[in-house]
Design an enzyme around this catalytic site. Structure first.
Site, mmCIF file in Angstrom:
data_model
loop_
_atom_site.group_PDB
_atom_site.id
_atom_site.type_symbol
_atom_site.label_atom_id
_atom_site.label_comp_id
_atom_site.label_asym_id
_atom_site.label_seq_id
_atom_site.Cartn_x
_atom_site.Cartn_y
_atom_site.Cartn_z
ATOM 1 N N LYS A 31 -0.184 -4.604 -12.580
ATOM 2 C CA LYS A 31 -1.454 -4.576 -11.847
ATOM 3 C C LYS A 31 -2.601 -4.301 -12.817
ATOM 4 C CE LYS A 31 -3.470 -2.471 -7.672
ATOM 5 N NZ LYS A 31 -3.263 -1.480 -6.592
ATOM 6 N N SER A 64 -1.101 0.692 -0.812
ATOM 7 C CA SER A 64 -1.391 -0.473 -1.650
ATOM 8 C C SER A 64 -0.197 -1.090 -2.361
ATOM 9 C CB SER A 64 -2.454 -0.127 -2.687
ATOM 10 O OG SER A 64 -3.732 -0.181 -2.114
ATOM 11 N N SER A 94 -3.795 -3.158 -1.890
ATOM 12 C CA SER A 94 -4.540 -3.784 -2.951
ATOM 13 C C SER A 94 -3.680 -4.441 -4.031
ATOM 14 C CB SER A 94 -5.439 -2.750 -3.624
ATOM 15 O OG SER A 94 -4.657 -1.738 -4.244
#
Lengths: 96, 473
Positions: free
Chosen positions: B73, B172, B148
Protein backbone atom coordinates in the site's frame (compact mmCIF):
# COMPACT_ATOMS: atom_id res chain seq x y z
CA UNK A 1 -25.28 21.91 18.57
CA UNK A 2 -24.90 22.99 15.00
CA UNK A 3 -22.07 24.67 13.15
CA UNK A 4 -22.42 27.93 11.22
CA UNK A 5 -20.57 29.08 8.13
CA UNK A 6 -18.73 31.59 10.34
CA UNK A 7 -17.50 28.74 12.51
CA UNK A 8 -16.51 26.77 9.45
CA UNK A 9 -14.37 29.74 8.41
CA UNK A 10 -12.79 29.90 11.85
CA UNK A 11 -12.05 26.17 11.87
CA UNK A 12 -10.57 26.39 8.37
CA UNK A 13 -8.21 29.10 9.62
CA UNK A 14 -7.19 26.91 12.58
CA UNK A 15 -6.60 24.01 10.22
CA UNK A 16 -4.61 26.17 7.77
CA UNK A 17 -7.00 25.63 4.88
CA UNK A 18 -8.22 28.15 2.27
CA UNK A 19 -11.73 26.86 1.63
CA UNK A 20 -13.51 28.28 -1.39
CA UNK A 21 -16.90 29.94 -0.88
CA UNK A 22 -18.67 26.93 -2.40
CA UNK A 23 -16.78 24.60 -0.15
CA UNK A 24 -17.60 26.64 2.94
CA UNK A 25 -21.31 26.20 2.35
CA UNK A 26 -20.95 22.57 1.29
CA UNK A 27 -18.86 21.69 4.36
CA UNK A 28 -21.27 23.55 6.63
CA UNK A 29 -24.12 21.31 5.46
CA UNK A 30 -22.07 18.11 5.53
CA UNK A 31 -20.43 18.77 8.89
CA UNK A 32 -23.86 19.48 10.36
CA UNK A 33 -25.19 16.16 9.05
CA UNK A 34 -22.25 14.34 10.61
CA UNK A 35 -22.46 16.28 13.90
CA UNK A 36 -26.19 15.59 14.11
CA UNK A 37 -25.43 11.90 13.73
CA UNK A 38 -22.72 11.84 16.40
CA UNK A 39 -25.11 13.56 18.82
CA UNK A 40 -26.43 10.05 19.44
CA UNK A 41 -23.44 9.53 21.75
CA UNK A 42 -25.38 11.63 24.26
CA UNK A 43 -27.89 8.79 24.61
CA UNK A 44 -25.18 6.93 26.53
CA UNK A 45 -24.58 7.75 30.16
CA UNK A 46 -20.83 8.19 30.51
CA UNK A 47 -20.83 9.69 33.99
CA UNK A 48 -17.69 8.49 35.76
CA UNK A 49 -16.33 6.62 32.72
CA UNK A 50 -12.67 7.45 32.15
CA UNK A 51 -11.75 8.53 28.60
CA UNK A 52 -9.80 5.84 26.72
CA UNK A 53 -7.36 7.58 24.42
CA UNK A 54 -5.38 4.49 23.58
CA UNK A 55 -6.15 0.75 23.43
CA UNK A 56 -2.93 -0.37 25.11
CA UNK A 57 -1.88 0.24 28.66
CA UNK A 58 1.28 2.09 27.66
CA UNK A 59 4.09 3.24 29.84
CA UNK A 60 6.64 5.83 28.90
CA UNK A 61 9.59 4.24 27.14
CA UNK A 62 13.01 5.55 28.03
CA UNK A 63 16.36 4.77 26.51
CA UNK A 64 19.87 5.97 27.21
CA UNK A 65 20.67 9.33 25.68
CA UNK A 66 23.09 7.90 23.15
CA UNK A 67 23.51 8.90 19.55
CA UNK A 68 21.81 6.38 17.24
CA UNK A 69 21.98 6.22 13.47
CA UNK A 70 19.61 8.82 12.01
CA UNK A 71 18.70 10.38 8.70
CA UNK A 72 21.75 12.16 7.22
CA UNK A 73 21.24 15.87 6.44
CA UNK A 74 21.41 15.32 2.68
CA UNK A 75 18.69 12.67 2.86
CA UNK A 76 16.53 14.82 5.09
CA UNK A 77 16.73 17.72 2.67
CA UNK A 78 16.28 15.62 -0.45
CA UNK A 79 12.50 16.13 -0.57
CA UNK A 80 12.50 19.81 0.42
CA UNK A 81 10.53 22.05 -1.98
CA UNK A 82 13.22 24.74 -1.46
CA UNK A 83 16.51 24.75 0.43
CA UNK A 84 19.38 27.02 1.16
CA UNK A 85 22.59 25.29 2.24
CA UNK A 86 21.57 22.95 5.04
CA UNK A 87 18.26 24.67 5.71
CA UNK A 88 14.67 24.43 4.56
CA UNK A 89 13.83 27.66 2.77
CA UNK A 90 10.44 29.30 3.28
CA UNK A 91 8.86 32.63 2.25
CA UNK A 92 10.21 35.63 4.16
CA UNK A 93 8.65 35.97 7.63
CA UNK A 94 10.21 39.24 8.84
CA UNK A 95 9.94 42.28 6.59
CA UNK A 96 12.80 44.70 6.29
CA UNK B 1 -0.92 -23.07 -4.27
CA UNK B 2 -0.46 -21.48 -0.84
CA UNK B 3 2.49 -19.20 -0.13
CA UNK B 4 4.14 -21.93 1.96
CA UNK B 5 3.90 -24.42 -0.92
CA UNK B 6 5.22 -21.82 -3.34
CA UNK B 7 8.19 -20.95 -1.13
CA UNK B 8 9.02 -24.65 -0.81
CA UNK B 9 9.12 -24.96 -4.61
CA UNK B 10 11.24 -21.80 -4.90
CA UNK B 11 13.70 -23.13 -2.36
CA UNK B 12 13.90 -26.51 -4.13
CA UNK B 13 14.70 -24.67 -7.33
CA UNK B 14 11.53 -26.05 -8.98
CA UNK B 15 10.23 -22.52 -9.45
CA UNK B 16 12.17 -19.36 -10.22
CA UNK B 17 11.40 -16.07 -8.51
CA UNK B 18 12.28 -14.16 -11.68
CA UNK B 19 9.92 -16.22 -13.85
CA UNK B 20 7.21 -15.97 -11.25
CA UNK B 21 7.65 -12.19 -11.08
CA UNK B 22 7.37 -12.00 -14.87
CA UNK B 23 4.04 -13.80 -14.82
CA UNK B 24 2.71 -11.39 -12.19
CA UNK B 25 4.03 -8.41 -14.15
CA UNK B 26 2.11 -9.70 -17.18
CA UNK B 27 -1.05 -9.67 -15.07
CA UNK B 28 -0.27 -6.11 -14.00
CA UNK B 29 -0.14 -5.14 -17.68
CA UNK B 30 -3.29 -7.04 -18.50
CA UNK B 31 -5.23 -5.43 -15.65
CA UNK B 32 -3.66 -1.97 -15.72
CA UNK B 33 -7.12 -0.45 -16.38
CA UNK B 34 -8.16 -1.50 -12.85
CA UNK B 35 -5.70 1.17 -11.63
CA UNK B 36 -4.63 -0.93 -8.63
CA UNK B 37 -1.06 0.40 -8.65
CA UNK B 38 0.33 3.91 -8.32
CA UNK B 39 3.94 2.86 -8.88
CA UNK B 40 5.32 -0.32 -10.44
CA UNK B 41 8.84 -1.36 -9.46
CA UNK B 42 9.67 -3.22 -12.64
CA UNK B 43 13.49 -3.23 -12.87
CA UNK B 44 14.04 -3.03 -9.17
CA UNK B 45 11.76 -6.02 -8.61
CA UNK B 46 13.42 -7.98 -11.40
CA UNK B 47 16.89 -7.39 -9.95
CA UNK B 48 15.67 -8.49 -6.58
CA UNK B 49 13.97 -11.64 -7.91
CA UNK B 50 17.12 -12.51 -9.86
CA UNK B 51 19.17 -12.10 -6.70
CA UNK B 52 16.81 -14.46 -4.79
CA UNK B 53 17.24 -17.10 -7.51
CA UNK B 54 21.02 -16.73 -7.35
CA UNK B 55 21.03 -17.05 -3.58
CA UNK B 56 19.08 -20.28 -3.83
CA UNK B 57 21.29 -21.68 -6.57
CA UNK B 58 24.35 -21.12 -4.39
CA UNK B 59 22.67 -22.94 -1.51
CA UNK B 60 21.71 -19.94 0.66
CA UNK B 61 18.30 -19.56 2.31
CA UNK B 62 16.66 -16.19 1.50
CA UNK B 63 14.05 -16.72 4.22
CA UNK B 64 10.49 -17.91 4.85
CA UNK B 65 9.03 -15.69 2.10
CA UNK B 66 11.73 -16.43 -0.50
CA UNK B 67 10.66 -15.15 -3.90
CA UNK B 68 7.11 -14.22 -2.90
CA UNK B 69 5.59 -11.35 -4.88
CA UNK B 70 4.16 -8.56 -2.71
CA UNK B 71 2.14 -5.42 -3.44
CA UNK B 72 2.55 -2.67 -0.84
CA UNK B 73 0.00 0.00 0.00
CA UNK B 74 1.32 3.41 -0.94
CA UNK B 75 1.33 4.73 2.63
CA UNK B 76 4.13 2.35 3.65
CA UNK B 77 7.66 3.61 2.97
CA UNK B 78 10.13 1.73 0.81
CA UNK B 79 13.52 3.45 0.63
CA UNK B 80 14.21 5.04 -2.74
CA UNK B 81 10.60 4.68 -3.89
CA UNK B 82 7.82 7.25 -3.99
CA UNK B 83 5.31 7.09 -1.10
CA UNK B 84 2.39 9.21 -2.30
CA UNK B 85 -0.46 8.19 0.05
CA UNK B 86 -2.50 8.76 -3.13
CA UNK B 87 -2.22 12.47 -2.43
CA UNK B 88 -1.09 15.40 -4.52
CA UNK B 89 0.74 16.70 -1.47
CA UNK B 90 3.12 13.69 -1.57
CA UNK B 91 3.01 13.17 -5.33
CA UNK B 92 6.79 13.45 -5.60
CA UNK B 93 7.86 12.28 -2.16
CA UNK B 94 10.80 9.89 -2.40
CA UNK B 95 11.13 7.79 0.78
CA UNK B 96 14.52 8.12 2.44
CA UNK B 97 14.00 4.99 4.57
CA UNK B 98 12.29 1.59 4.84
CA UNK B 99 9.30 0.97 7.10
CA UNK B 100 10.03 -1.77 9.64
CA UNK B 101 7.57 -4.12 7.90
CA UNK B 102 9.45 -3.56 4.63
CA UNK B 103 12.77 -4.38 6.30
CA UNK B 104 11.25 -7.55 7.80
CA UNK B 105 9.69 -8.69 4.51
CA UNK B 106 12.97 -7.98 2.73
CA UNK B 107 14.92 -10.00 5.29
CA UNK B 108 12.42 -12.83 4.72
CA UNK B 109 13.04 -12.88 0.96
CA UNK B 110 9.97 -11.04 -0.39
CA UNK B 111 9.96 -9.19 -3.73
CA UNK B 112 7.98 -5.93 -4.07
CA UNK B 113 6.19 -5.61 -7.39
CA UNK B 114 4.68 -2.19 -6.75
CA UNK B 115 2.91 0.35 -4.55
CA UNK B 116 -0.85 0.12 -4.52
CA UNK B 117 -3.55 2.73 -4.99
CA UNK B 118 -5.68 3.72 -2.01
CA UNK B 119 -8.01 6.39 -0.68
CA UNK B 120 -5.95 9.51 -0.04
CA UNK B 121 -4.22 9.19 3.35
CA UNK B 122 -6.29 6.02 3.89
CA UNK B 123 -9.46 8.10 4.27
CA UNK B 124 -12.30 6.37 2.51
CA UNK B 125 -14.26 3.17 2.03
CA UNK B 126 -14.42 3.02 -1.76
CA UNK B 127 -11.06 4.04 -3.20
CA UNK B 128 -12.80 6.95 -4.90
CA UNK B 129 -10.69 9.48 -2.98
CA UNK B 130 -7.37 8.90 -4.75
CA UNK B 131 -5.47 11.70 -6.49
CA UNK B 132 -4.41 8.97 -8.93
CA UNK B 133 -7.97 7.96 -9.82
CA UNK B 134 -10.44 5.27 -8.75
CA UNK B 135 -9.59 1.61 -8.47
CA UNK B 136 -12.07 -0.77 -10.10
CA UNK B 137 -13.30 -3.95 -8.48
CA UNK B 138 -11.88 -6.87 -10.47
CA UNK B 139 -15.04 -8.93 -9.93
CA UNK B 140 -17.30 -6.23 -11.44
CA UNK B 141 -15.58 -3.18 -12.88
CA UNK B 142 -18.59 -0.92 -12.33
CA UNK B 143 -18.22 -1.50 -8.57
CA UNK B 144 -15.85 -0.04 -6.02
CA UNK B 145 -13.16 -2.35 -4.59
CA UNK B 146 -13.71 -0.97 -1.10
CA UNK B 147 -11.18 1.12 0.73
CA UNK B 148 -8.96 2.41 1.78
CA UNK B 149 -6.66 -0.51 0.82
CA UNK B 150 -8.58 -0.97 -2.45
CA UNK B 151 -5.50 -1.33 -4.66
CA UNK B 152 -4.00 -3.98 -2.35
CA UNK B 153 -7.24 -5.98 -2.36
CA UNK B 154 -7.57 -5.84 -6.16
CA UNK B 155 -3.87 -6.69 -6.66
CA UNK B 156 -4.44 -9.96 -4.78
CA UNK B 157 -7.95 -10.66 -6.15
CA UNK B 158 -6.88 -10.23 -9.78
CA UNK B 159 -3.64 -12.18 -9.34
CA UNK B 160 -1.28 -9.21 -9.81
CA UNK B 161 0.54 -10.15 -6.60
CA UNK B 162 0.58 -13.16 -4.30
CA UNK B 163 -0.05 -11.05 -1.23
CA UNK B 164 -0.28 -7.42 -0.22
CA UNK B 165 0.15 -5.20 2.78
CA UNK B 166 -2.54 -2.73 3.69
CA UNK B 167 -3.35 -0.59 6.69
CA UNK B 168 -6.56 -0.70 8.72
CA UNK B 169 -7.73 2.26 10.79
CA UNK B 170 -11.49 1.49 10.78
CA UNK B 171 -11.81 -1.43 8.38
CA UNK B 172 -9.47 -0.41 5.57
CA UNK B 173 -8.08 -3.95 5.18
CA UNK B 174 -11.14 -6.05 6.04
CA UNK B 175 -13.75 -4.11 4.05
CA UNK B 176 -11.89 -4.08 0.68
CA UNK B 177 -10.97 -7.73 1.29
CA UNK B 178 -14.71 -8.48 1.68
CA UNK B 179 -15.61 -6.49 -1.45
CA UNK B 180 -12.91 -8.22 -3.49
CA UNK B 181 -13.22 -11.77 -2.16
CA UNK B 182 -9.84 -12.12 -0.46
CA UNK B 183 -8.60 -12.68 3.09
CA UNK B 184 -7.78 -9.50 5.04
CA UNK B 185 -6.34 -9.38 8.55
CA UNK B 186 -6.25 -6.45 10.95
CA UNK B 187 -3.80 -7.56 13.63
CA UNK B 188 -4.05 -6.48 17.24
CA UNK B 189 -2.98 -2.89 17.86
CA UNK B 190 0.73 -3.07 18.67
CA UNK B 191 1.31 -6.49 17.07
CA UNK B 192 3.01 -4.97 14.02
CA UNK B 193 5.35 -1.97 14.08
CA UNK B 194 3.91 1.17 12.49
CA UNK B 195 7.33 2.72 11.93
CA UNK B 196 7.32 3.93 8.33
CA UNK B 197 3.54 3.83 7.95
CA UNK B 198 2.29 7.35 7.22
CA UNK B 199 0.09 8.14 10.23
CA UNK B 200 -3.66 8.69 9.86
CA UNK B 201 -5.03 8.02 13.36
CA UNK B 202 -2.21 6.79 15.54
CA UNK B 203 -4.26 5.03 18.23
CA UNK B 204 -6.19 3.07 15.58
CA UNK B 205 -3.79 2.41 12.65
CA UNK B 206 -2.41 -1.07 12.14
CA UNK B 207 -0.62 -2.72 9.21
CA UNK B 208 -1.80 -6.14 8.05
CA UNK B 209 -1.82 -8.60 5.13
CA UNK B 210 -4.35 -9.15 2.32
CA UNK B 211 -3.95 -12.66 0.93
CA UNK B 212 -5.45 -15.48 -1.06
CA UNK B 213 -5.66 -17.86 1.91
CA UNK B 214 -5.84 -17.70 5.71
CA UNK B 215 -2.61 -19.67 5.98
CA UNK B 216 -0.84 -17.03 3.85
CA UNK B 217 -1.99 -14.37 6.30
CA UNK B 218 -0.67 -16.49 9.20
CA UNK B 219 2.71 -16.90 7.50
CA UNK B 220 3.05 -13.17 6.78
CA UNK B 221 1.90 -12.07 10.23
CA UNK B 222 4.60 -14.29 11.77
CA UNK B 223 7.21 -12.42 9.72
CA UNK B 224 6.05 -8.83 10.28
CA UNK B 225 5.10 -9.05 13.99
CA UNK B 226 7.14 -8.14 17.02
CA UNK B 227 8.52 -5.31 19.09
CA UNK B 228 10.35 -2.51 17.34
CA UNK B 229 12.27 0.09 19.27
CA UNK B 230 11.33 2.63 16.60
CA UNK B 231 7.63 2.27 17.47
CA UNK B 232 7.03 2.69 21.18
CA UNK B 233 3.48 1.36 20.79
CA UNK B 234 4.66 -1.95 19.33
CA UNK B 235 4.15 -4.79 21.77
CA UNK B 236 6.63 -7.10 23.46
CA UNK B 237 3.98 -9.83 23.56
CA UNK B 238 5.56 -13.11 22.31
CA UNK B 239 4.77 -13.99 18.69
CA UNK B 240 3.41 -17.57 18.54
CA UNK B 241 3.90 -20.04 15.69
CA UNK B 242 0.76 -19.01 13.82
CA UNK B 243 1.02 -22.03 11.50
CA UNK B 244 0.11 -24.25 14.46
CA UNK B 245 -3.45 -22.86 14.24
CA UNK B 246 -3.91 -24.02 10.64
CA UNK B 247 -5.66 -27.32 9.75
CA UNK B 248 -7.29 -27.72 13.13
CA UNK B 249 -10.85 -28.58 14.05
CA UNK B 250 -13.08 -26.12 15.89
CA UNK B 251 -14.53 -28.44 18.52
CA UNK B 252 -15.26 -26.59 21.71
CA UNK B 253 -14.48 -23.15 20.25
CA UNK B 254 -16.98 -20.65 21.61
CA UNK B 255 -18.26 -18.29 18.95
CA UNK B 256 -20.19 -15.16 19.90
CA UNK B 257 -23.03 -13.99 17.69
CA UNK B 258 -25.55 -11.21 18.07
CA UNK B 259 -29.02 -11.49 16.61
CA UNK B 260 -29.39 -7.72 16.43
CA UNK B 261 -26.78 -7.78 13.65
CA UNK B 262 -29.39 -9.28 11.35
CA UNK B 263 -31.72 -6.36 12.08
CA UNK B 264 -29.15 -3.73 11.08
CA UNK B 265 -30.52 -3.41 7.56
CA UNK B 266 -27.99 -5.78 6.07
CA UNK B 267 -28.36 -7.25 2.61
CA UNK B 268 -30.59 -10.37 2.99
CA UNK B 269 -28.12 -12.65 1.19
CA UNK B 270 -25.41 -11.69 3.69
CA UNK B 271 -27.79 -12.46 6.55
CA UNK B 272 -28.61 -15.84 4.99
CA UNK B 273 -24.96 -16.71 4.51
CA UNK B 274 -24.18 -15.70 8.07
CA UNK B 275 -27.02 -17.88 9.40
CA UNK B 276 -25.90 -20.87 7.32
CA UNK B 277 -22.35 -20.40 8.53
CA UNK B 278 -23.46 -20.17 12.16
CA UNK B 279 -25.41 -23.43 11.80
CA UNK B 280 -22.47 -25.08 10.10
CA UNK B 281 -20.02 -24.01 12.80
CA UNK B 282 -22.35 -25.39 15.45
CA UNK B 283 -22.70 -28.68 13.58
CA UNK B 284 -18.91 -28.82 13.40
CA UNK B 285 -18.55 -28.76 17.17
CA UNK B 286 -18.34 -25.04 17.95
CA UNK B 287 -20.47 -23.61 20.71
CA UNK B 288 -22.61 -20.66 19.56
CA UNK B 289 -23.15 -18.08 22.29
CA UNK B 290 -25.45 -15.05 22.09
CA UNK B 291 -23.57 -11.92 23.20
CA UNK B 292 -24.36 -8.22 23.40
CA UNK B 293 -22.84 -5.88 20.81
CA UNK B 294 -25.23 -3.03 21.49
CA UNK B 295 -22.68 -0.27 22.09
CA UNK B 296 -20.46 -1.49 19.29
CA UNK B 297 -23.26 -1.40 16.74
CA UNK B 298 -25.13 1.66 17.97
CA UNK B 299 -22.29 4.00 18.87
CA UNK B 300 -19.14 2.65 17.21
CA UNK B 301 -19.34 4.75 14.05
CA UNK B 302 -20.05 8.00 15.90
CA UNK B 303 -17.17 7.51 18.35
CA UNK B 304 -14.87 6.37 15.57
CA UNK B 305 -15.40 9.32 13.25
CA UNK B 306 -14.74 11.77 16.08
CA UNK B 307 -11.58 10.05 17.31
CA UNK B 308 -10.17 9.22 13.87
CA UNK B 309 -10.68 12.72 12.49
CA UNK B 310 -9.31 14.35 15.65
CA UNK B 311 -6.12 12.31 15.42
CA UNK B 312 -5.93 12.90 11.67
CA UNK B 313 -6.22 16.67 12.01
CA UNK B 314 -3.23 16.55 14.34
CA UNK B 315 -1.17 14.06 12.29
CA UNK B 316 -1.74 15.87 9.01
CA UNK B 317 -0.62 19.21 10.43
CA UNK B 318 2.91 18.18 9.39
CA UNK B 319 2.04 18.62 5.71
CA UNK B 320 2.76 22.31 5.33
CA UNK B 321 4.98 22.54 2.26
CA UNK B 322 8.16 23.19 4.24
CA UNK B 323 10.16 19.98 4.57
CA UNK B 324 8.77 17.71 1.87
CA UNK B 325 5.93 17.33 -0.56
CA UNK B 326 4.02 19.79 -2.67
CA UNK B 327 4.36 23.54 -2.01
CA UNK B 328 2.30 26.30 -3.57
CA UNK B 329 5.19 28.68 -4.20
CA UNK B 330 3.06 31.46 -5.66
CA UNK B 331 2.48 32.72 -2.12
CA UNK B 332 4.52 35.55 -0.64
CA UNK B 333 3.82 35.00 3.05
CA UNK B 334 4.54 31.92 5.13
CA UNK B 335 0.96 31.67 6.40
CA UNK B 336 -0.36 32.08 2.88
CA UNK B 337 1.98 29.36 1.68
CA UNK B 338 0.77 26.94 4.40
CA UNK B 339 -2.87 27.51 3.60
CA UNK B 340 -2.62 27.41 -0.13
CA UNK B 341 -0.35 24.35 -0.05
CA UNK B 342 -2.78 22.43 2.15
CA UNK B 343 -5.89 23.59 0.30
CA UNK B 344 -4.48 22.53 -3.08
CA UNK B 345 -2.43 19.57 -1.84
CA UNK B 346 -5.20 17.70 -0.01
CA UNK B 347 -8.30 16.28 -1.68
CA UNK B 348 -11.82 17.03 -0.55
CA UNK B 349 -12.40 14.10 1.83
CA UNK B 350 -9.10 14.74 3.59
CA UNK B 351 -9.98 18.43 4.03
CA UNK B 352 -13.45 17.49 5.31
CA UNK B 353 -11.93 15.16 7.92
CA UNK B 354 -9.33 17.71 8.95
CA UNK B 355 -12.16 20.21 9.43
CA UNK B 356 -14.24 17.79 11.51
CA UNK B 357 -11.22 16.77 13.58
CA UNK B 358 -10.16 20.36 14.17
CA UNK B 359 -13.69 21.25 15.23
CA UNK B 360 -14.11 18.41 17.76
CA UNK B 361 -10.76 19.31 19.32
CA UNK B 362 -11.39 23.04 19.37
CA UNK B 363 -11.90 25.03 22.54
CA UNK B 364 -15.48 24.76 23.77
CA UNK B 365 -16.27 21.55 21.84
CA UNK B 366 -13.51 19.23 23.12
CA UNK B 367 -15.53 17.88 26.06
CA UNK B 368 -18.80 17.55 24.15
CA UNK B 369 -17.29 15.60 21.27
CA UNK B 370 -13.75 14.33 21.70
CA UNK B 371 -13.86 13.47 25.40
CA UNK B 372 -17.34 12.00 25.04
CA UNK B 373 -16.13 9.81 22.18
CA UNK B 374 -13.20 8.58 24.29
CA UNK B 375 -15.58 7.66 27.10
CA UNK B 376 -17.78 5.75 24.66
CA UNK B 377 -14.63 4.09 23.35
CA UNK B 378 -14.01 2.85 26.89
CA UNK B 379 -17.56 1.45 27.09
CA UNK B 380 -17.08 -0.33 23.75
CA UNK B 381 -13.83 -1.82 25.01
CA UNK B 382 -15.63 -3.02 28.14
CA UNK B 383 -18.37 -4.57 26.03
CA UNK B 384 -15.70 -6.57 24.17
CA UNK B 385 -13.94 -7.49 27.44
CA UNK B 386 -17.22 -8.88 28.72
CA UNK B 387 -17.89 -10.77 25.50
CA UNK B 388 -14.42 -12.30 25.47
CA UNK B 389 -15.03 -13.55 28.99
CA UNK B 390 -17.63 -15.84 27.42
CA UNK B 391 -16.38 -16.54 23.89
CA UNK B 392 -13.17 -17.13 21.95
CA UNK B 393 -14.20 -15.24 18.86
CA UNK B 394 -17.06 -13.06 17.61
CA UNK B 395 -18.70 -13.56 14.22
CA UNK B 396 -20.31 -10.69 12.27
CA UNK B 397 -20.69 -9.74 8.63
CA UNK B 398 -17.68 -7.68 7.48
CA UNK B 399 -19.93 -5.22 5.63
CA UNK B 400 -23.69 -4.58 5.61
CA UNK B 401 -23.78 -5.02 1.81
CA UNK B 402 -21.57 -6.30 -1.00
CA UNK B 403 -19.53 -3.91 -3.18
CA UNK B 404 -21.54 -0.83 -4.12
CA UNK B 405 -21.52 0.94 -7.46
CA UNK B 406 -18.98 3.67 -8.20
CA UNK B 407 -20.40 7.08 -7.43
CA UNK B 408 -23.25 5.63 -5.35
CA UNK B 409 -22.15 7.06 -2.00
CA UNK B 410 -19.52 9.63 -2.87
CA UNK B 411 -21.77 12.67 -2.43
CA UNK B 412 -22.99 11.60 1.02
CA UNK B 413 -20.07 11.27 3.45
CA UNK B 414 -22.21 10.00 6.35
CA UNK B 415 -23.73 7.24 4.21
CA UNK B 416 -20.19 6.21 3.25
CA UNK B 417 -19.06 6.20 6.91
CA UNK B 418 -22.00 3.97 7.91
CA UNK B 419 -20.71 1.18 5.68
CA UNK B 420 -17.93 0.67 8.26
CA UNK B 421 -20.36 -0.28 11.04
CA UNK B 422 -19.00 -3.79 11.67
CA UNK B 423 -15.32 -2.98 11.38
CA UNK B 424 -14.56 0.25 13.29
CA UNK B 425 -15.03 -1.16 16.78
CA UNK B 426 -12.12 -3.60 16.53
CA UNK B 427 -9.86 -0.56 16.01
CA UNK B 428 -11.43 1.36 18.88
CA UNK B 429 -10.86 -1.62 21.20
CA UNK B 430 -7.43 -2.49 19.77
CA UNK B 431 -8.42 -6.12 19.11
CA UNK B 432 -7.86 -8.21 15.97
CA UNK B 433 -10.23 -9.14 13.15
CA UNK B 434 -10.15 -11.06 9.90
CA UNK B 435 -12.30 -11.12 6.76
CA UNK B 436 -12.96 -14.51 5.19
CA UNK B 437 -14.81 -14.87 1.87
CA UNK B 438 -17.90 -17.12 2.22
CA UNK B 439 -19.52 -17.08 -1.19
CA UNK B 440 -21.30 -14.63 -3.45
CA UNK B 441 -24.57 -12.80 -3.70
CA UNK B 442 -27.01 -13.13 -6.62
CA UNK B 443 -24.98 -10.63 -8.69
CA UNK B 444 -21.83 -12.68 -8.21
CA UNK B 445 -20.26 -10.21 -5.78
CA UNK B 446 -18.16 -11.61 -2.92
CA UNK B 447 -19.64 -11.87 0.58
CA UNK B 448 -17.25 -11.69 3.52
CA UNK B 449 -17.66 -12.45 7.20
CA UNK B 450 -15.55 -11.14 10.02
CA UNK B 451 -14.18 -12.99 13.00
CA UNK B 452 -12.84 -10.86 15.85
CA UNK B 453 -10.73 -12.06 18.76
CA UNK B 454 -9.29 -10.45 21.85
CA UNK B 455 -5.97 -8.63 21.77
CA UNK B 456 -3.04 -10.86 20.72
CA UNK B 457 -5.30 -13.82 19.96
CA UNK B 458 -4.83 -13.86 16.18
CA UNK B 459 -4.24 -17.62 16.54
CA UNK B 460 -7.93 -18.11 17.30
CA UNK B 461 -8.84 -16.13 14.18
CA UNK B 462 -6.57 -18.27 12.04
CA UNK B 463 -7.96 -21.50 13.49
CA UNK B 464 -11.60 -20.72 12.83
CA UNK B 465 -11.11 -18.74 9.59
CA UNK B 466 -8.92 -21.49 8.11
CA UNK B 467 -11.57 -24.05 9.05
CA UNK B 468 -14.28 -21.98 7.36
CA UNK B 469 -12.16 -21.40 4.25
CA UNK B 470 -11.45 -25.12 3.83
CA UNK B 471 -14.77 -26.65 4.84
CA UNK B 472 -17.73 -24.29 4.54
CA UNK B 473 -19.38 -24.58 1.15
Amino acid sequence: MSISTDQVEKIAALANLNLSEDEKSKFTVQLNTILEYVEKLNELDTEGVSPLSHPLDLKNVFRKDEVQPSLPVEKALENAPARSKNYFKVPRVIRK
Amino acid sequence: MTLREYVREIKRGKLSAAESLQSFQKKCDEYSHLNAFITLLNERAMQRAGWIDEEISRGADPGPLAGTIFAIKDNINIAGVRTSCASRILENFNSPFDATVIRKLTDAGAVFIGKTNMDEFAMGSSNENSYFGNVKNSVDESRVPGGSSGGSAVAVAAGMAQAALGSDTGGSIRQPAAFSGVVGLKPTYGRVSRFGLVAFASSLDQIGPLTGTVDDAALILGVISGHDERDSTSSREPVPDFHSFINRDIRGIRIGVNRAVLEKGIQPEIGDRLQKLTDYLQASGAEIVEISLEKTLEFGIAAYYIIATAEASSNLARFDGVRYGYRDDRQETLAGMYRSTRQNGFGEEVRRRIMLGTYVLSSGYYDAYYKKALQVRHLIKKEFDEAFGKVDTILTPTTPATAFAMGEKISDPLEMYLSDIFTVSANLAGICGINVPVGMDASGLPIGVQFMANAFEEGKLFRVADFVEKNFK
